[in-house]
Design a protein around this motif. Structure first.
Motif, mmCIF file in Angstrom:
data_model
loop_
_atom_site.group_PDB
_atom_site.id
_atom_site.type_symbol
_atom_site.label_atom_id
_atom_site.label_comp_id
_atom_site.label_asym_id
_atom_site.label_seq_id
_atom_site.Cartn_x
_atom_site.Cartn_y
_atom_site.Cartn_z
ATOM 1 N N TYR A 237 0.807 -1.326 0.026
ATOM 2 C CA TYR A 237 -0.086 -0.090 -0.064
ATOM 3 C C TYR A 237 0.771 1.313 0.124
ATOM 4 O O TYR A 237 0.587 2.248 -0.816
ATOM 5 N N ILE B 155 0.855 4.156 -2.804
ATOM 6 C CA ILE B 155 0.583 5.512 -2.484
ATOM 7 C C ILE B 155 1.705 6.395 -2.859
ATOM 8 O O ILE B 155 1.197 7.354 -3.469
ATOM 9 N N ARG C 293 1.121 9.541 -5.463
ATOM 10 C CA ARG C 293 1.736 10.637 -5.184
ATOM 11 C C ARG C 293 2.649 11.396 -6.029
ATOM 12 O O ARG C 293 2.567 12.541 -6.240
ATOM 13 N N LYS D 245 -8.194 14.866 -8.717
ATOM 14 C CA LYS D 245 -9.161 14.602 -7.795
ATOM 15 C C LYS D 245 -9.445 13.149 -7.754
ATOM 16 O O LYS D 245 -9.563 12.559 -6.635
ATOM 17 N N GLU E 207 -6.599 11.816 -5.636
ATOM 18 C CA GLU E 207 -6.614 12.172 -4.378
ATOM 19 C C GLU E 207 -7.556 11.321 -3.581
ATOM 20 O O GLU E 207 -7.222 10.656 -2.473
ATOM 21 N N ALA E 208 -8.408 10.808 -4.314
ATOM 22 C CA ALA E 208 -9.789 10.091 -3.667
ATOM 23 C C ALA E 208 -8.976 8.567 -3.606
ATOM 24 O O ALA E 208 -9.241 7.888 -2.539
ATOM 25 N N CYS E 209 -8.357 8.181 -4.540
ATOM 26 C CA CYS E 209 -7.559 6.814 -4.447
ATOM 27 C C CYS E 209 -6.565 6.831 -3.588
ATOM 28 O O CYS E 209 -6.491 5.938 -2.572
ATOM 29 N N ILE E 210 -5.717 7.809 -3.199
ATOM 30 C CA ILE E 210 -4.655 7.796 -2.211
ATOM 31 C C ILE E 210 -5.464 7.781 -0.885
ATOM 32 O O ILE E 210 -5.136 6.738 0.130
ATOM 33 N N GLU E 211 -6.395 8.397 -0.634
ATOM 34 C CA GLU E 211 -7.208 8.514 0.654
ATOM 35 C C GLU E 211 -7.603 7.058 0.790
ATOM 36 O O GLU E 211 -7.758 6.701 2.086
ATOM 37 N N GLU E 212 -8.284 6.449 0.100
ATOM 38 C CA GLU E 212 -8.963 5.031 0.239
ATOM 39 C C GLU E 212 -7.655 3.960 0.449
ATOM 40 O O GLU E 212 -7.964 3.128 1.473
ATOM 41 N N ARG F 189 -4.839 5.041 1.844
ATOM 42 C CA ARG F 189 -4.681 5.086 3.423
ATOM 43 C C ARG F 189 -5.291 4.522 4.316
ATOM 44 O O ARG F 189 -4.951 4.227 5.559
ATOM 45 N N SER F 190 -6.756 4.667 4.058
ATOM 46 C CA SER F 190 -7.669 4.036 5.093
ATOM 47 C C SER F 190 -7.825 2.588 5.121
ATOM 48 O O SER F 190 -8.094 1.945 6.201
#
Length: 178
Positions: free
Chosen positions: A104, A108, A112, A165, A168-173, A175-176
């Protein structure tokens, strides 16, 4: 200014070397950093050579199925700057055998890098659109010829905004999930 890896820079600016292949540069790069895999070293070399060819500092020709890169008449060492390898910039052999969390992290990191490039491209596109708009206002007689360029730059900005956008959404997913 073109930033390239310091090891590759030393090899490329060597005045005795007028031509080189990807394999030669990859081998030199791997000797300086033994943890780098063949694949990653090759990718680093290919990216560097592609940038230099795009800037017309190098030419490439296919000689019996092997690409030979040569310094062009536009080759100028003053336009090149050494860039040191930072942190986890290159995936090493030991990283390939780690747990899913590292996978992951690697994903990420890659996302990035792409995100950063898109953000730079977006700023460039916005600047281009603003400049065409200014030119259209400054030279109304040329507006009909400049306006399509202005619209193209705006459309490119919109597309890049969408890509940013999505990344950013993919990176956030990711990360979580990690």
């Amino acid at each position: 200014m073109i930033r390239i890896n310091s090891v590759l820079l030393q090899e490329i600016i060597d005045e005795d070397k007028k031509q080189f292949t990807v394999k030669q540069l990859r081998d030199v790069y791997q000797k300086s950093n033994t943890k780098v895999t063949n694949k990653n070293a090759g990718q680093m070399v290919h990216r560097t050579l592609r940038r230099l060819v795009a800037k017309e500092m190098l030419t490439k020709e296919n000689c019996d199925g092997q690409l030979i890169y040569s310094k062009s008449e536009h080759f100028d060492t003053k336009l090149l700057r050494a860039e040191e390898v930072r942190g986890v910039r290159v995936k090493t052999v030991t990283q390939q055998h780690t747990k899913a969390t590292t996978s992951y992290e690697t994903q990420i990191y890659t996302l990035r890098q792409t995100l950063n490039q898109y953000q730079v491209d977006l700023l460039s596109s916005i600047g281009e659109a603003e400049e065409f708009k200014r030119l259209c206002e400054s030279f109304p007689e040329a507006k009909s010829k400049l306006y399509p360029y202005y619209m193209n730059a705006r459309n490119c900005s919109s597309a890049l905004t969408g890509r940013i956008k999505a990344l950013e959404a993919c990176i956030e997913e990711l990360r979580s999930a990690s």
